[in-house]
Design a protein around this motif. Structure first.
Motif, mmCIF file in Angstrom:
data_model
loop_
_atom_site.group_PDB
_atom_site.id
_atom_site.type_symbol
_atom_site.label_atom_id
_atom_site.label_comp_id
_atom_site.label_asym_id
_atom_site.label_seq_id
_atom_site.Cartn_x
_atom_site.Cartn_y
_atom_site.Cartn_z
ATOM 1 N N PRO A 152 -2.371 47.163 -50.223
ATOM 2 C CA PRO A 152 -3.816 47.227 -50.465
ATOM 3 C C PRO A 152 -4.393 48.603 -50.161
ATOM 4 O O PRO A 152 -3.742 49.460 -49.566
ATOM 5 C CB PRO A 152 -4.375 46.169 -49.499
ATOM 6 C CG PRO A 152 -3.348 46.041 -48.430
ATOM 7 C CD PRO A 152 -2.029 46.299 -49.083
ATOM 8 N N ALA A 153 -5.637 48.776 -50.585
ATOM 9 C CA ALA A 153 -6.327 50.060 -50.392
ATOM 10 C C ALA A 153 -6.361 50.441 -48.926
ATOM 11 O O ALA A 153 -6.487 49.584 -48.045
ATOM 12 C CB ALA A 153 -7.744 49.964 -50.961
ATOM 13 N N GLY A 154 -6.269 51.740 -48.673
ATOM 14 C CA GLY A 154 -6.255 52.220 -47.290
ATOM 15 C C GLY A 154 -7.249 53.320 -47.018
ATOM 16 O O GLY A 154 -7.081 54.095 -46.077
ATOM 17 N N GLY A 155 -8.300 53.409 -47.823
ATOM 18 C CA GLY A 155 -9.272 54.478 -47.637
ATOM 19 C C GLY A 155 -10.440 54.105 -46.753
ATOM 20 O O GLY A 155 -11.421 54.854 -46.686
ATOM 21 N N GLY A 156 -10.340 52.982 -46.037
ATOM 22 C CA GLY A 156 -11.489 52.505 -45.273
ATOM 23 C C GLY A 156 -12.417 51.713 -46.182
ATOM 24 O O GLY A 156 -12.417 51.893 -47.407
ATOM 25 N N GLY A 176 -3.497 49.648 -55.138
ATOM 26 C CA GLY A 176 -4.367 48.965 -54.179
ATOM 27 C C GLY A 176 -5.814 49.403 -54.306
ATOM 28 O O GLY A 176 -6.740 48.580 -54.322
ATOM 29 N N THR A 177 -6.039 50.720 -54.416
ATOM 30 C CA THR A 177 -7.404 51.232 -54.547
ATOM 31 C C THR A 177 -8.002 50.878 -55.900
ATOM 32 O O THR A 177 -9.196 50.553 -56.006
ATOM 33 C CB THR A 177 -7.415 52.751 -54.339
ATOM 34 O OG1 THR A 177 -6.980 53.036 -53.009
ATOM 35 C CG2 THR A 177 -8.801 53.326 -54.543
ATOM 36 N N THR A 178 -7.189 50.924 -56.945
ATOM 37 C CA THR A 178 -7.692 50.540 -58.270
ATOM 38 C C THR A 178 -8.173 49.092 -58.271
ATOM 39 O O THR A 178 -9.250 48.776 -58.801
ATOM 40 C CB THR A 178 -6.591 50.733 -59.328
ATOM 41 O OG1 THR A 178 -6.244 52.117 -59.399
ATOM 42 C CG2 THR A 178 -7.065 50.262 -60.694
ATOM 43 N N LEU A 179 -7.395 48.195 -57.669
ATOM 44 C CA LEU A 179 -7.815 46.795 -57.599
ATOM 45 C C LEU A 179 -9.049 46.628 -56.726
ATOM 46 O O LEU A 179 -9.911 45.771 -56.997
ATOM 47 C CB LEU A 179 -6.656 45.934 -57.080
ATOM 48 C CG LEU A 179 -5.471 45.771 -58.042
ATOM 49 C CD1 LEU A 179 -4.369 44.937 -57.397
ATOM 50 C CD2 LEU A 179 -5.911 45.132 -59.347
ATOM 51 N N MET A 242 -17.243 55.844 -61.893
ATOM 52 C CA MET A 242 -16.934 57.278 -61.829
ATOM 53 C C MET A 242 -15.642 57.533 -61.060
ATOM 54 O O MET A 242 -14.825 58.391 -61.432
ATOM 55 C CB MET A 242 -18.110 58.016 -61.175
ATOM 56 C CG MET A 242 -19.377 58.012 -62.013
ATOM 57 S SD MET A 242 -20.861 58.378 -61.047
ATOM 58 C CE MET A 242 -20.597 60.092 -60.638
ATOM 59 N N LEU A 243 -15.430 56.778 -59.998
ATOM 60 C CA LEU A 243 -14.209 56.944 -59.215
ATOM 61 C C LEU A 243 -12.976 56.500 -60.017
ATOM 62 O O LEU A 243 -11.916 57.132 -59.938
ATOM 63 C CB LEU A 243 -14.318 56.151 -57.910
ATOM 64 C CG LEU A 243 -13.299 56.441 -56.805
ATOM 65 C CD1 LEU A 243 -13.175 57.933 -56.523
ATOM 66 C CD2 LEU A 243 -13.683 55.688 -55.524
ATOM 67 N N LEU A 244 -13.115 55.432 -60.785
ATOM 68 C CA LEU A 244 -12.016 55.016 -61.659
ATOM 69 C C LEU A 244 -11.707 56.086 -62.708
ATOM 70 O O LEU A 244 -10.538 56.337 -63.031
ATOM 71 C CB LEU A 244 -12.370 53.694 -62.345
ATOM 72 C CG LEU A 244 -12.263 52.425 -61.490
ATOM 73 C CD1 LEU A 244 -12.899 51.236 -62.204
ATOM 74 C CD2 LEU A 244 -10.807 52.121 -61.134
ATOM 75 N N LEU A 245 -12.748 56.731 -63.221
ATOM 76 C CA LEU A 245 -12.534 57.814 -64.188
ATOM 77 C C LEU A 245 -11.819 58.988 -63.523
ATOM 78 O O LEU A 245 -10.934 59.606 -64.133
ATOM 79 C CB LEU A 245 -13.875 58.270 -64.772
ATOM 80 C CG LEU A 245 -14.613 57.255 -65.655
ATOM 81 C CD1 LEU A 245 -15.971 57.796 -66.078
ATOM 82 C CD2 LEU A 245 -13.784 56.899 -66.881
ATOM 83 N N ASP A 246 -12.187 59.316 -62.289
ATOM 84 C CA ASP A 246 -11.485 60.372 -61.548
ATOM 85 C C ASP A 246 -10.011 60.043 -61.389
ATOM 86 O O ASP A 246 -9.135 60.908 -61.513
ATOM 87 C CB ASP A 246 -12.118 60.564 -60.171
ATOM 88 C CG ASP A 246 -13.231 61.597 -60.177
ATOM 89 O OD1 ASP A 246 -13.720 61.926 -61.266
ATOM 90 O OD2 ASP A 246 -13.613 62.067 -59.085
ATOM 91 N N ARG A 247 -9.723 58.792 -61.119
ATOM 92 C CA ARG A 247 -8.357 58.389 -60.809
ATOM 93 C C ARG A 247 -7.476 58.301 -62.064
ATOM 94 O O ARG A 247 -6.291 58.604 -62.012
ATOM 95 C CB ARG A 247 -8.372 57.027 -60.109
ATOM 96 C CG ARG A 247 -8.968 57.051 -58.717
ATOM 97 C CD ARG A 247 -9.141 55.641 -58.169
ATOM 98 N NE ARG A 247 -7.907 54.867 -58.249
ATOM 99 C CZ ARG A 247 -6.904 54.971 -57.394
ATOM 100 N NH1 ARG A 247 -6.999 55.828 -56.376
ATOM 101 N NH2 ARG A 247 -5.825 54.227 -57.515
ATOM 102 N N HIS A 248 -8.076 57.877 -63.184
ATOM 103 C CA HIS A 248 -7.238 57.517 -64.326
ATOM 104 C C HIS A 248 -7.462 58.374 -65.581
ATOM 105 O O HIS A 248 -6.607 58.392 -66.461
ATOM 106 C CB HIS A 248 -7.453 56.043 -64.678
ATOM 107 C CG HIS A 248 -7.035 55.102 -63.581
ATOM 108 N ND1 HIS A 248 -5.715 54.872 -63.260
ATOM 109 C CD2 HIS A 248 -7.770 54.371 -62.710
ATOM 110 C CE1 HIS A 248 -5.653 54.015 -62.244
ATOM 111 N NE2 HIS A 248 -6.879 53.694 -61.898
ATOM 112 N N LEU A 249 -8.595 59.064 -65.675
ATOM 113 C CA LEU A 249 -8.864 59.836 -66.890
ATOM 114 C C LEU A 249 -9.046 61.331 -66.624
ATOM 115 O O LEU A 249 -9.472 62.065 -67.514
ATOM 116 C CB LEU A 249 -10.098 59.279 -67.611
ATOM 117 C CG LEU A 249 -9.942 57.859 -68.185
ATOM 118 C CD1 LEU A 249 -11.195 57.447 -68.935
ATOM 119 C CD2 LEU A 249 -8.735 57.769 -69.104
ATOM 120 N N GLY A 250 -8.798 61.756 -65.392
ATOM 121 C CA GLY A 250 -8.775 63.184 -65.123
ATOM 122 C C GLY A 250 -10.113 63.838 -64.893
ATOM 123 O O GLY A 250 -10.196 65.083 -64.854
#
Length: 606
Positions: A152-156, A176-179, A242-250
């Protein structure tokens, strides 16, 4: 031949088990679905907290049985540091959103709003049903993150970039973070659908005579909480996209030029603090989305069981509205150490301290309502009084953190953990328990066991103070939060790894086990509890004039008519010590200052 009249609520009454209890469009059933799902999520989060406390109470100790349960997270029976951070992340996320918010806003809004305003159902029953199933989907997506590569996500629970925006940052920064982000997007969609429904229902479906000035404080609190959610949750939704775009679309909304493990991540120009602003623009209103419904429940339970009119009714409404407005202009106090301009920090300090004023007004009014009352110490009343205690205790520590010079020293220490868990976590949970014990007879037509309920209260009340009060001292000693262990730091080892943390861990596990009493009481009482009449607490609000549990459509052929405010208790010369809102003025001696049409003048409107 005589023709039978068929009413609209009878046409739409569900006929099968699936349409009545599973895919129900009845707000009462949907409210119970929300409540039970939230309790299940809360229990799961509590188990995660036990794992954290085992690590902090007995650092480095081997637990072979845990290795058998979680071989990837507990190699050699010792917890991995990255799994500890994941526990912190998911525990916080569930408790804030999937337990407290879901139970108070999703659960009690559906159970109480239509009944307390004299409506048959929500304005949009299908959307209401859809909001629950989207919420359930968000729960499943979040839990599924435990079974993906990396865990699972671990960024707090605040999910700050770059831990959340760079997949290589942590093991949990991948799937984990994506989910986590997808789960939050679904949760926000569910909350938005619910908020639109609650607001529309309150504004448009009130029964005859139910003016805004006669609404119970529970409805006022749920109404304002829905408005806050409608305006603030979409901001985090935009941030999650926006965070999903950072993670997956550059894209680089939040990701700056950064090197991870000696490898340059091909991003630049992003601003991590932008996420903090977007998150906390929701994050602090979220505190009041959770706490306002608990305040409304507390007001209702205290007035009913003190057998007194709520003190300062109009000021209580004004305080709810003031808290709702001010909640949008205090988010910056979470960012005093982010390097913000001191003048801006001073502005946020001022609004943070000002918002304490309406909260203090509500506290004084609760105490004034209790003063001189003929108090009945039901389990619900005990939890309501416990809410006042924990809210005040946690709120006072907020004055420390609202001042930048003090907050800079205490930021990211266990003092913040103690404050947050007292003022929001424990206080809101006490509001949930108070509401559950109080309205359980209306939900299920049966009474919960009072002896088990009081045992549950005292174990919980004493336990939470033993858990969270010592954390203030850890904070004063500078012990940082979210650390996996302190035995590697000589300056921390004696204080954090000593008797205080051991005490907290032992008591936390005991308090968690005490919640099993509530689970037993809830389940047993729902099926085998003593049958309740329609108004076991001798209360005034409309829901207690309906059968227990209410039928589909709530009110039969005719809707109730309201003649008075909801807090006519212990009226002099009245036949009983309560006068329901449906009682016309001729049926009971009018209160001083009330006209024949039931309107209140002067101070009697409080």
């Amino acid at each position: 031949m005589e023709q039978k009249i068929v009413h609209l609520h009878e046409i739409h009454e569900p006929k099968s088990f699936w349409t009545k209890y599973i895919f129900s469009q009845d707000a009462k059933i949907i409210g119970i679905q929300y409540l039970i799902t939230a309790f299940l999520m809360g229990f799961f989060a509590m188990v995660l907290s036990w794992l954290m406390r085992v690590q902090l109470g007995w650092p480095g100790k081997q637990f072979p049985w845990l290795e058998r349960l979680m071989p990837n997270a507990m190699e050699g029976g010792i917890m991995k540091p990255e799994f500890y951070i994941a526990l912190v992340t998911i525990h916080g996320t569930i408790m804030v959103f999937f337990f407290i918010t879901a139970a108070l806003v999703g659960g009690f809004s559906n159970i109480l709003i239509p009944l307390q305003i004299g409506a048959r159902d929500m304005a949009f029953p299908f959307v209401n049903m859809l909001s629950y199933w989207v919420f359930l989907a968000s729960c499943i997506v979040l839990i599924a993150s435990f079974f993906v590569p990396g865990g699972p996500a671990g960024g707090g629970w605040t999910m700050y970039p770059p831990l959340s925006s760079v997949k290589e940052a942590l093991p949990g920064s991948g799937w984990g973070t994506t989910l986590w982000l997808l789960s939050m997007a679904l949760f926000i969609a569910s909350t938005t659908m619910g908020a639109l429904n609650y607001i529309t229902t309150v504004l448009n479906l009130r029964t005859k005579g139910m003016t805004m000035g006669r609404l119970p404080l529970t409805v006022w609190a749920l109404f304002v909480a829905a408005i806050i959610g409608l305006l603030s949750f979409p901001v985090l939704f935009a941030g999650a996209v926006m965070l999903l775009l950072d993670r997956h679309l550059g894209t680089s909304f939040f990701t700056p030029y950064i090197i991870v493990a000696e490898q340059h991540i091909p991003r630049e120009g992003g601003f991590p603090l932008l996420w903090q602003h977007l998150f906390w623009f929701l994050g602090h209103p979220e505190v009041y989305i959770a706490i306002l419904p608990a305040m409304g429940i507390t007001s209702e339970v205290i007035s009913t069981n003190a057998r007194k009119p709520i003190f300062g009714y109009k000021m209580m409404i004004a305080s709810i509205c003031a808290i709702g407005f001010l909640s949008f202009i205090v988010w910056g106090h979470h960012m005093f150490v982010s390097g913000m301009n001191p003048w801006l920090g001073t502005a946020f300090m001022a609004t943070t301290l000002i918002i304490a004023v309406p909260s203090a007004i509500k506290t004084f009014n609760w105490l004034a309502t209790l003063w001189g009352g003929n108090i009945r110490f039901t389990t619900a009343m005990l939890f309501a009084i416990g809410f006042v205690s924990t809210f005040v205790s946690g709120g006072l520590t907020g004055l420390f953190l609202g001042n930048p010079p003090v907050d800079i020293q205490l930021h990211d220490t266990y003092f913040v953990v103690a404050h947050f868990h007292m003022v929001m976590g424990t206080a809101a949970a006490f509001g949930i328990f108070a509401g559950t014990y109080h309205w359980f007879p209306k939900m299920f037509g049966r009474m919960m066991n009072e002896k088990l309920g009081k045992l549950h209260f005292f174990l919980t009340f004493i336990g939470v103070y033993l858990v969270f009060f010592p954390m203030h001292f850890l904070g004063f000693m500078g012990i940082p939060r979210r650390y996996y262990a302190f035995d590697q730091f000589q300056s921390f080892a004696a204080a954090a790894g000593g008797s205080i943390n051991l005490l907290i861990s032992v008591v936390a596990i005991a308090v968690g086990l005490a919640q099993l009493i509530f689970v037993l009481n809830f389940v047993w009482s729902a099926f085998k509890g003593q049958k309740a009449d329609s108004n076991p607490w001798k209360a005034n609000t409309l829901e207690w004039q309906a059968p227990s549990p209410p039928p589909h459509g709530n009110w039969g052929d005719e809707l109730p008519v309201v003649y008075r405010w909801p807090y006519d208790y212990s009226v002099p010369d009245a036949a009983e010590d309560f006068i329901p809102q449906t009682a016309p003025p001729v049926a009971a001696k009018m209160r001083k200052g009330e006209s024949k049409d039931g309107k209140v003048s002067g101070d009697q409107g409080r």
